[in-house]
Design a protein around this motif. Structure first.
Motif, PDB file in Angstrom:
ATOM      1  N   UNK A 118      22.273 -39.088 -38.421  1.00  0.00           N
ATOM      2  CA  UNK A 118      22.276 -39.445 -36.997  1.00  0.00           C
ATOM      3  C   UNK A 118      21.700 -38.327 -36.148  1.00  0.00           C
ATOM      4  N   UNK A 119      22.052 -37.074 -36.472  1.00  0.00           N
ATOM      5  CA  UNK A 119      21.539 -35.956 -35.689  1.00  0.00           C
ATOM      6  C   UNK A 119      20.027 -35.828 -35.830  1.00  0.00           C
ATOM      7  N   UNK A 120      19.509 -36.065 -37.050  1.00  0.00           N
ATOM      8  CA  UNK A 120      18.059 -36.021 -37.258  1.00  0.00           C
ATOM      9  C   UNK A 120      17.381 -37.120 -36.451  1.00  0.00           C
ATOM     10  N   UNK A 121      17.967 -38.283 -36.400  1.00  0.00           N
ATOM     11  CA  UNK A 121      17.371 -39.377 -35.644  1.00  0.00           C
ATOM     12  C   UNK A 121      17.322 -39.053 -34.146  1.00  0.00           C
ATOM     13  N   UNK A 122      18.362 -38.363 -33.660  1.00  0.00           N
ATOM     14  CA  UNK A 122      18.378 -37.947 -32.248  1.00  0.00           C
ATOM     15  C   UNK A 122      17.193 -37.034 -31.947  1.00  0.00           C
ATOM     16  N   UNK A 123      16.974 -36.036 -32.810  1.00  0.00           N
ATOM     17  CA  UNK A 123      15.871 -35.102 -32.564  1.00  0.00           C
ATOM     18  C   UNK A 123      14.513 -35.779 -32.691  1.00  0.00           C
ATOM     19  N   UNK A 124      14.375 -36.671 -33.659  1.00  0.00           N
ATOM     20  CA  UNK A 124      13.099 -37.377 -33.820  1.00  0.00           C
ATOM     21  C   UNK A 124      12.790 -38.206 -32.575  1.00  0.00           C
ATOM     22  N   UNK A 125      13.804 -38.866 -32.027  1.00  0.00           N
ATOM     23  CA  UNK A 125      13.586 -39.686 -30.829  1.00  0.00           C
ATOM     24  C   UNK A 125      13.203 -38.815 -29.633  1.00  0.00           C
ATOM     25  N   UNK A 126      13.899 -37.690 -29.448  1.00  0.00           N
ATOM     26  CA  UNK A 126      13.586 -36.811 -28.323  1.00  0.00           C
ATOM     27  C   UNK A 126      12.199 -36.176 -28.480  1.00  0.00           C
TER      28      UNK A 126
ATOM     29  N   UNK B  10      24.617 -25.540 -28.670  1.00  0.00           N
ATOM     30  CA  UNK B  10      23.778 -26.212 -27.687  1.00  0.00           C
ATOM     31  C   UNK B  10      22.350 -26.330 -28.203  1.00  0.00           C
ATOM     32  N   UNK B  11      21.863 -27.568 -28.209  1.00  0.00           N
ATOM     33  CA  UNK B  11      20.474 -27.849 -28.583  1.00  0.00           C
ATOM     34  C   UNK B  11      19.727 -28.275 -27.314  1.00  0.00           C
ATOM     35  N   UNK B  12      18.445 -27.884 -27.239  1.00  0.00           N
ATOM     36  CA  UNK B  12      17.610 -28.294 -26.119  1.00  0.00           C
ATOM     37  C   UNK B  12      16.227 -28.695 -26.610  1.00  0.00           C
ATOM     38  N   UNK B  13      15.700 -29.755 -26.012  1.00  0.00           N
ATOM     39  CA  UNK B  13      14.315 -30.172 -26.234  1.00  0.00           C
ATOM     40  C   UNK B  13      13.647 -30.171 -24.873  1.00  0.00           C
ATOM     41  N   UNK B  14      12.677 -29.255 -24.681  1.00  0.00           N
ATOM     42  CA  UNK B  14      12.031 -29.049 -23.388  1.00  0.00           C
ATOM     43  C   UNK B  14      10.538 -29.328 -23.531  1.00  0.00           C
ATOM     44  N   UNK B  15      10.028 -30.186 -22.682  1.00  0.00           N
ATOM     45  CA  UNK B  15       8.588 -30.428 -22.662  1.00  0.00           C
ATOM     46  C   UNK B  15       8.036 -30.128 -21.272  1.00  0.00           C
ATOM     47  N   UNK B  16       6.835 -29.572 -21.229  1.00  0.00           N
ATOM     48  CA  UNK B  16       6.213 -29.157 -19.975  1.00  0.00           C
ATOM     49  C   UNK B  16       5.105 -30.137 -19.598  1.00  0.00           C
ATOM     50  N   UNK B  17       4.649 -30.007 -18.350  1.00  0.00           N
ATOM     51  CA  UNK B  17       3.557 -30.848 -17.887  1.00  0.00           C
ATOM     52  C   UNK B  17       3.983 -32.215 -17.435  1.00  0.00           C
TER      53      UNK B  17
ATOM     54  N   UNK C  60       8.944 -29.538 -15.568  1.00  0.00           N
ATOM     55  CA  UNK C  60       9.598 -29.440 -16.866  1.00  0.00           C
ATOM     56  C   UNK C  60      10.667 -30.517 -16.971  1.00  0.00           C
ATOM     57  N   UNK C  61      10.875 -31.005 -18.196  1.00  0.00           N
ATOM     58  CA  UNK C  61      11.961 -31.942 -18.481  1.00  0.00           C
ATOM     59  C   UNK C  61      12.742 -31.402 -19.663  1.00  0.00           C
ATOM     60  N   UNK C  62      14.080 -31.317 -19.490  1.00  0.00           N
ATOM     61  CA  UNK C  62      14.929 -30.700 -20.519  1.00  0.00           C
ATOM     62  C   UNK C  62      16.080 -31.629 -20.868  1.00  0.00           C
ATOM     63  N   UNK C  63      16.182 -31.970 -22.163  1.00  0.00           N
ATOM     64  CA  UNK C  63      17.339 -32.702 -22.692  1.00  0.00           C
ATOM     65  C   UNK C  63      18.250 -31.692 -23.380  1.00  0.00           C
ATOM     66  N   UNK C  64      19.543 -31.655 -22.966  1.00  0.00           N
ATOM     67  CA  UNK C  64      20.504 -30.695 -23.500  1.00  0.00           C
ATOM     68  C   UNK C  64      21.604 -31.442 -24.243  1.00  0.00           C
ATOM     69  N   UNK C  65      21.827 -31.046 -25.501  1.00  0.00           N
ATOM     70  CA  UNK C  65      22.858 -31.651 -26.349  1.00  0.00           C
ATOM     71  C   UNK C  65      23.894 -30.566 -26.672  1.00  0.00           C
ATOM     72  N   UNK C  66      25.179 -30.945 -26.566  1.00  0.00           N
ATOM     73  CA  UNK C  66      26.235 -30.014 -26.953  1.00  0.00           C
ATOM     74  C   UNK C  66      27.162 -30.713 -27.951  1.00  0.00           C
TER      75      UNK C  66
END
Length: 477
Positions: A368-376, A402-409, A464-470
């Protein structure tokens, strides 16, 4: 001449001589005097005493009638619980005459099971301070001729020592004037006033309410049980439906995907197809462009069905998940590298990975955690311009990783942020590199995070857009 005649003659001679020596005088008063017979006068004090006595007797009679007919049972008791007096209404209410109750123990009028409690209450009242606070209790009566079953009992101590206490007893008002010597017990000459109020209707209604509540509870339990069984049946039907849909929809799509892949291999052998696919889109021939559309739409349809089915299963599946312990550094690096290798054509951004050292092991469902990261990561690639920066990070904060996925632009409007995790919701945009999705990916991310016991938040500003997972470290093995 007789003796009497001689005596009368002598008296007349003396009167004649007196008148001769005393001339007549006018003795009549200037003002006439009238003589009257008057009765003997009664003093004002005696009149006032009689009037006061009459009024006092009338007032006492009025109070007696009030006492006798007050709609409650009034007892005066001695220190042993013997009834000294009872009002007429109270005696009738209990099915007796006042004479039948006088000199009888008050405890005999109550249920045997309540007599000990009544005795305890009586003793507490007897040892209380005079004129103290009135206490009350509820007891059951044992009066066969009475309709009263339950009474509220109030008692108060009124000692008679050095006091004039007026108590209605039988036919009159008897003044009790008793002086207690210092050697006597203060309870010996004390008087207990007991008032019994009929609460039978209230107690019967209370019992009925309790009985109705216990019908009601049983019925509610039966209704709830029926609903639970119905829901369980519906969940079974839903699970069967999902399984059927999963097989009937995904099997043809899997075959289509396999056929597309075989077509690509065949075209590559015959026409060097992979080289044509590597060219910019404007330089490709029609066949590579059609092939890309076919492959992408087939993949999109497979993802849509998988996401929809997974969301439904998460809503219905109550089975506990089997957790595994992962080493975050090695696991996250493998997930990111695998994503890059599988999506090297679609992901044209610069992907970076920052993992803090010495992160503790994490217990979770790795699939499930891998699927979360793949989707983000998929969203970040879709909605970021080419050559933009995408960063994946992991660090330790108190009791959490804490995990973060940050994309710019790219920046999501603040008005759209509250709806970003809604099902089938897609952010409106006219940017050419922002491709449409299924609208279920982020809803699935949120649902998976909740099942893992974590949280997910999104922020977007400054391009910037940041998704934060805890994910919590508590209760980790």
């Amino acid at each position: 001449m007789s003796l009497n005649q001689r005596l009368r003659g002598a008296q007349r001679q003396r009167r004649s001589l007196w008148h001769q020596s005393h001339p007549p005088k006018d003795i009549s008063p200037t003002t006439p005097v009238y003589l009257e017979l008057e009765p003997e006068r009664v003093s004002d004090l005696e009149l006032g005493t009689a009037e006061t006595l009459r009024r006092t007797q009338a007032e006492l009679q009025w109070y007696r009638q009030l006492y006798e007919q007050t709609p409650a049972v009034y007892f005066s008791l001695d220190a042993t619980g013997i009834i000294l007096s009872v009002n007429q209404f109270g005696a009738t209410c209990l099915g007796y005459t006042p004479e039948q109750l006088t000199h009888k123990s008050v405890f005999d009028l109550f249920e045997e099971s309540d007599q000990q409690q009544l005795s305890n209450a009586f003793m507490r009242t007897l040892t209380a301070a005079p004129q103290g606070q009135t206490a009350s209790w509820e007891f059951r009566l044992n009066c066969p001729a009475s309709k009263v079953v339950w009474v509220k009992v109030m008692m108060r101590l009124l000692p008679s020592g050095d006091k004039n206490f007026v108590s209605p007893v039988n036919q009159g008002l008897v003044a009790i004037n008793e002086r207690i010597s210092p050697a006597q017990s203060p309870q010996k000459n004390s008087l207990i006033l007991m008032v019994c109020e009929d609460i039978t209707a209230y107690k019967q209604a209370e019992v009925k309410a309790e009985e109705l509540t216990a019908l009601a509870v049983q019925q509610s339990q039966a209704v709830v049980q029926t609903h639970l069984e119905e829901m369980a049946g519906l969940n079974r039907l839903k699970e069967e439906f999902l399984n059927t849909v999963s097989h009937e929809l995904l099997t043809p799509l899997a075959n289509m995907k396999m056929a597309i892949q075989m077509l690509g291999i065949t075209l590559h052998r015959e026409q060097n197809f992979l080289s044509a696919m590597a060219k910019p889109q404007a330089e490709r021939s029609k066949a590579p462009r059609y092939f890309e559309i076919l492959d992408n739409e087939c993949e999109r349809e497979i993802n849509l069905i998988n996401n929809f089915l997974d969301l439904q299963r998460l809503d219905t599946n109550v089975k506990p998940w089997v957790l595994e312990t992962i080493q975050v550094q090695q696991w996250l690096w493998r997930v990111v590298e695998l994503f890059k290798s599988r999506n090297h054509h679609a992901c044209r951004q610069n992907l970076h990975l920052h993992i803090a050292p010495n992160l503790p092991p994490l217990a979770c469902d790795p699939f499930s955690l891998e699927r979360i990261f793949v989707e983000l990561l998929t969203n970040a690639c879709k909605f970021s311009p080419p050559d933009a920066e995408i960063t994946v990070s992991a660090r330790l904060i108190p009791d959490n990783i804490q995990f973060q996925v940050i994309n710019s632009g790219v920046e999501i409007p603040h008005s759209e942020l509250p709806r970003i995790f809604d099902k089938f919701y897609r952010i409106p945009s006219n940017e050419p590199w922002k491709q449409g999705g299924t609208g279920l990916g982020l809803a699935l991310v949120q649902k998976l995070i909740q099942h893992l016991g974590g949280t997910v938040e999104v922020e977007s500003e400054s391009n910037l857009t940041c998704f934060t997972i805890q994910l919590g470290l508590k209760n980790q093995g």
